[in-house]
Design an enzyme around this catalytic site. Structure first.
Site, short mmCIF file in Angstrom:
data_model
loop_
_atom_site.label_atom_id
_atom_site.label_comp_id
_atom_site.label_asym_id
_atom_site.label_seq_id
_atom_site.Cartn_x
_atom_site.Cartn_y
_atom_site.Cartn_z
N ASN A 130 21.10 68.54 -2.79
CA ASN A 130 20.70 69.88 -3.24
C ASN A 130 21.84 70.59 -3.96
OD1 ASN A 130 22.41 70.86 -1.26
ND2 ASN A 130 20.79 71.62 0.07
N HIS A 131 21.67 71.88 -4.19
CA HIS A 131 22.59 72.63 -5.04
C HIS A 131 23.66 73.36 -4.24
CE1 HIS A 131 18.74 72.75 -7.67
NE2 HIS A 131 19.28 71.55 -7.63
N VAL A 262 8.57 54.76 8.66
CA VAL A 262 7.66 54.97 9.78
C VAL A 262 6.25 55.12 9.24
CG1 VAL A 262 7.05 56.50 11.69
CG2 VAL A 262 9.46 55.98 11.22
N HIS A 524 12.37 74.87 -2.55
CA HIS A 524 12.47 75.65 -1.32
C HIS A 524 11.16 75.60 -0.53
CE1 HIS A 524 15.82 78.37 -3.23
NE2 HIS A 524 16.23 77.14 -2.99
#
Length: 584
Positions: A130-131, A262, A524
């Site tokens: 991520n950032h 899974v 987000h």
């Protein structure tokens, strides 16, 4: 450099990055691959080695008493993922699930009708690509969680301890002024990268239109512009795969299996007792003595639950999946839809790059960053939108990298901006709507666990969100009337749009057109298995035993900020709840 060239260059660099990662000595930075044996049993099984999974596994294993098995679908992160300045190399690589939304000809026009949905496929999950921004949200966010879950332990005053527990803040000015809100001995290093001289005029301009400069938006102040905190310390990205697992990776009671998918959770009557997983083409059963914790993230957690028979009954029956419990899994998906704006700023020596605003050190974020939390109603205490503002030096390739590679806008959009800012610095702004009313869904494509989930973002399906986004743009662009912006002749780039040519520039209808052609995800997303509907306040899946969900999918309401810090907090709290419940 054009956007397509930037994208091709990044793609070319990803190849040697992948090769180099294969040459890393196993066990040097990350846990070694566990030796697998079918039908083996562990006290706890953690499904997913992302942000939350690493935290939970680390905390459950740290005593050395309970055996913990963590299954992660991805591999180790490449060692250079720890270099903060190279974050743009990993979106769209093998370390990213590369999910896209269902076709959306209304709100995804800027991305060729399919919204890019970045999700990390490696240990540490999205915190490994991520950032790096570290924003907690506001105290009222967690008070709302407590109301929805009917569990007062989620109130801000009760969960602040877990933010503090997770942190090792390395910033003397912040600690001096706001030390009681921060930790200094937790696993995850946090720091700031102040570049006061480069951003002073911008901060002054934002203050001129009513947005004060603040030191810390993660304390008791919820509004203003700041040079934000980053998940960086000791010149390294503080992904939980590193910051948490390094403390337990050699523990004999921790078993980590990578490249392990899974496929379902196995129930005995109403109790989750085991998982089925595939590793190198072979199917294994792993049994849990105490609990199974699903931490596969906002997209993959609902997929695994649905494959296991927990989800909307009608949907599961379409795929002949035996229904264990009819729950609204995948129904409350929400993301902070964003729109991008670009301001042309100061000009320098023609045709030469302005390297004064570029940090060539790969251990630092390569450009100055400002984060702003702003309320449309100036008497409000919670922000309506948050902006992430990148100051990009004149005649550098950073804009097309941010635009085309990181946020996946169409090449034509990015190239237009790049041409218009020639010989000018640029302010690249991503403005996110913090509390959207629109909701999307996460669904199965089929009963095949290797098929990507079907993700519908729902952006702007509630028209109020579009109306609010217009207000956000009009509020943000008042900065163009400030003394500094006027002095340098700053102006918005990319407003001459053929698709919006029939609208009066600056009108509400024009901005609606602009938004729908420049919208995207700030990555987000939360809420696909929320507290109150799918899990209870203890994060236990309703109607079954032995099964919890611990990741962003359980958030019943999206925080007023990027959710990754809240994910870490949530996982810290969950680990304590799990240990307490199984103490005897």
């Amino acid at each position: 450099m054009g956007s397509s060239t930037s994208t091709e260059l990044i793609s070319a660099v990803q190849v040697p990055v992948t090769i180099l990662s294969m040459l890393e000595p196993e066990g040097l930075l990350w846990p070694k691959q566990a030796e697998l044996k079918n039908n083996s049993a562990y006290d706890y099984i953690v499904v997913g080695g992302g942000s939350a999974g690493c935290v939970v596994s680390s905390r459950l294993a740290e005593s050395g008493k309970d055996t913990v098995f963590m299954a992660e679908a991805g591999d180790d992160p490449p060692i250079i993922s720890l270099l903060p300045g190279l974050f743009s190399l990993f979106p769209g690589s093998i370390y990213d699930y590369q999910y896209k939304s269902t076709e959306d000809t209304y709100a995804a026009k800027g991305q060729n009708n399919y919204t890019k949905l970045q999700a990390g496929k490696m240990l540490g999950g999205s915190d490994s690509l991520n950032h790096l921004l570290h924003t907690r949200g506001t105290p009222s966010d967690f008070d709302t969680w407590a109301e929805i879950s009917k569990d007062s332990s989620w109130k801000y005053d009760n969960i602040l301890q877990y933010f503090i527990k997770s942190e090792r803040l390395v910033d003397e000015p912040t600690l001096k002024k706001y030390g009681k809100y921060h930790g200094t001995s937790g696993p995850m290093g946090i720091s700031r990268q102040p570049r006061d001289s480069q951003v002073a005029n911008l901060l002054k301009a934002f203050a001129e239109v009513g947005n004060p400069s603040v030191l810390d938006l993660n304390a008791n102040i919820t509004l203003g512009y700041t040079q934000p905190q980053f998940m960086i310390a000791d010149k390294k990205r503080q992904t939980p795969a590193y910051s948490y697992l390094k403390n337990v990776k050699n523990n004999s009671n921790l078993f980590v299996s990578k490249n392990t998918r899974v496929t379902r959770i196995i129930f005995d009557d109403n109790k989750a007792v085991a998982i089925e997983a595939v590793y190198k083409g072979e199917t294994y059963i792993f049994r849990a003595n105490k609990e199974i914790i699903v931490s596969a993230g906002v997209y993959n957690t609902p997929q695994i639950l649905q494959l296991s028979g927990i989800g909307p009954k009608e949907h599961l029956e379409k795929f002949d999946i035996n229904v264990i419990n009819d729950l609204p899994v995948g129904d409350n998906f929400v993301d902070q839809v964003s729109v991008t704006l670009v301001y042309k700023l100061e000009s320098h020596i023609p045709f030469l790059p302005n390297l004064a605003d570029v940090d060539l050190d790969p251990t630092a974020v390569p450009f100055p960053v400002l984060a702003g939390s702003v309320a449309l109603n100036k008497s409000a205490t919670n922000p309506d939108y948050q902006t992430y503002n990148l100051l990009l030096g004149q005649n550098t390739p950073l804009l097309p990298v941010a635009c085309a590679v990181v946020f996946d806008l169409r090449d034509e959009i990015c190239d237009k901006w790049q041409k218009e800012i020639i010989n000018r610095d640029a302010l690249y702004t991503v403005a996110a709507l913090l509390q959207p009313k629109s909701r999307g869904t996460v669904r199965l494509a089929s009963a095949d666990p290797f098929k990507d989930p079907v993700i519908t973002t729902g952006y702007f399906t509630n028209n109020e969100d579009l109306e609010t986004m217009v207000k956000i743009i009009k509020d943000f662009t008042t900065v163009g009337n400030t003394e500094y912006f006027k002095k340098i002749g700053a102006e918005l780039a990319g407003l001459d749009l053929d698709v919006c040519a029939d609208k009066t520039k600056g009108s509400d209808e024009f901005w609606k057109c602009y938004i729908l052609n420049h919208a995207g995800s700030p990555y987000h997303a939360v809420g696909s298995c929320p507290m109150g509907e799918v899990v209870d306040g203890n994060l236990k899946v309703k109607g079954v035993e032995g099964l919890r969900v611990v990741d962003a999918s359980v958030m019943p309401k999206i925080p007023h900020g990027a959710p990754n810090a809240a994910v870490i907090m949530l996982a810290e709290k969950a680990a304590d709840m799990i240990k307490s419940a199984n103490a005897n």
